[in-house]
Design a protein around this motif. Structure first.
Motif, short mmCIF file in Angstrom:
data_model
loop_
_atom_site.label_atom_id
_atom_site.label_comp_id
_atom_site.label_asym_id
_atom_site.label_seq_id
_atom_site.Cartn_x
_atom_site.Cartn_y
_atom_site.Cartn_z
N TYR A 61 -7.98 10.74 -1.55
CA TYR A 61 -8.91 9.65 -1.83
C TYR A 61 -8.15 8.56 -2.56
CZ TYR A 61 -12.26 13.37 -0.96
OH TYR A 61 -12.95 14.39 -0.38
N ARG A 62 -8.54 7.32 -2.34
CA ARG A 62 -8.05 6.22 -3.18
C ARG A 62 -9.10 6.02 -4.24
NH1 ARG A 62 -11.50 2.83 -3.11
NH2 ARG A 62 -10.67 1.24 -4.40
N PHE A 99 -4.47 8.96 8.75
CA PHE A 99 -4.56 7.96 7.69
C PHE A 99 -5.68 7.01 8.07
CE2 PHE A 99 -0.12 9.34 7.58
CZ PHE A 99 0.02 9.66 6.25
N ARG A 100 -6.81 7.10 7.38
CA ARG A 100 -7.97 6.30 7.74
C ARG A 100 -8.02 4.97 6.99
NH1 ARG A 100 -11.05 11.63 7.00
NH2 ARG A 100 -10.76 12.58 9.03
N ARG A 101 -7.49 4.96 5.78
CA ARG A 101 -7.52 3.75 4.95
C ARG A 101 -6.25 3.71 4.12
NH1 ARG A 101 -12.51 5.67 5.20
NH2 ARG A 101 -14.22 4.27 5.62
N VAL A 108 -4.01 2.95 0.63
CA VAL A 108 -4.20 3.08 -0.81
C VAL A 108 -3.39 1.95 -1.45
CG1 VAL A 108 -3.98 4.53 -2.85
CG2 VAL A 108 -4.39 5.58 -0.60
N THR A 130 0.86 -1.18 0.00
CA THR A 130 0.00 0.00 0.00
C THR A 130 0.90 1.24 0.00
OG1 THR A 130 -0.15 0.06 2.43
CG2 THR A 130 -1.86 -1.17 1.25
N THR A 137 -9.26 8.66 2.18
CA THR A 137 -8.27 7.97 3.01
C THR A 137 -7.61 8.89 4.02
OG1 THR A 137 -6.43 8.39 1.49
CG2 THR A 137 -7.75 6.40 1.11
N THR A 138 -7.48 10.17 3.69
CA THR A 138 -6.70 11.09 4.52
C THR A 138 -7.31 12.48 4.44
OG1 THR A 138 -4.75 9.82 3.84
CG2 THR A 138 -4.33 11.86 5.03
N CYS A 154 -3.99 7.73 -6.11
CA CYS A 154 -4.17 8.69 -5.01
C CYS A 154 -4.68 9.98 -5.65
CB CYS A 154 -2.83 8.98 -4.34
SG CYS A 154 -2.63 8.25 -2.75
#
Length: 147
Positions: A92-93, A61-63, A65, A25, A104-105, A71
């Motif tokens: 976003y991813r 960082f929530r998720r 990529v 990732t 994601t962030t 990205c």
């Protein structure tokens, strides 16, 4: 003088093998670098001068990529000080084949406009002269409060 929506920039980076960690990732350091670069573009667009990063707050960082995804980095200036420009940066991813996207962030950067001697210089006020400008600014201020 620029308005909020004129500072809006969207950029994309395809996550290649050299951009990843041992989980395949995007490496967090690469994501922050991309955020810093795009955020600085928004700040410079408003200032009409070079800008340097002064502060990064609430970088979450929530998720991840995944490698092969894109990205998508969005940024815009939403408030100014004497020589500073506050910029919201969201990542976003995005699946390049389907267009599926998820955040994601999210973070808030402060940039300072500088001259050739790297001394701070004044920046103009940022105008909010449309519904789109108000929506962007209000979302940034609300997100900043809740961070």
């Amino acid at each position: 003088m620029t308005n909020v929506s004129e500072t809006y920039i969207e950029n994309r980076e395809r996550v290649q093998p050299n951009d990843t960690n041992n989980h395949a990732t995007a490496h967090g350091g690469n994501v922050v670098k991309w955020m810093d670069e795009v955020g600085a573009m928004s700040a410079m667009r408003h200032a009409g001068a070079s800008c340097v990063t002064a502060h990064i707050s609430d970088l979450d960082f929530r998720r991840p990529v995944p490698q092969g995804d894109t990205c998508v980095i969005e940024s815009y200036a939403y408030e100014t000080g004497k020589s500073s420009i506050r910029v919201r940066v969201q990542v976003y991813r995005e699946n390049p084949r389907t267009g599926e996207r998820e955040q994601t962030t999210d973070s808030y950067f402060v940039f300072v406009a500088i001259d050739q001697d790297q001394s701070p210089i004044p920046v103009p006020d940022l105008t909010v002269d449309s519904e789109r400008c108000r929506e962007l600014r209000d979302a940034a201020l609300e997100g900043e409060e809740n961070a």
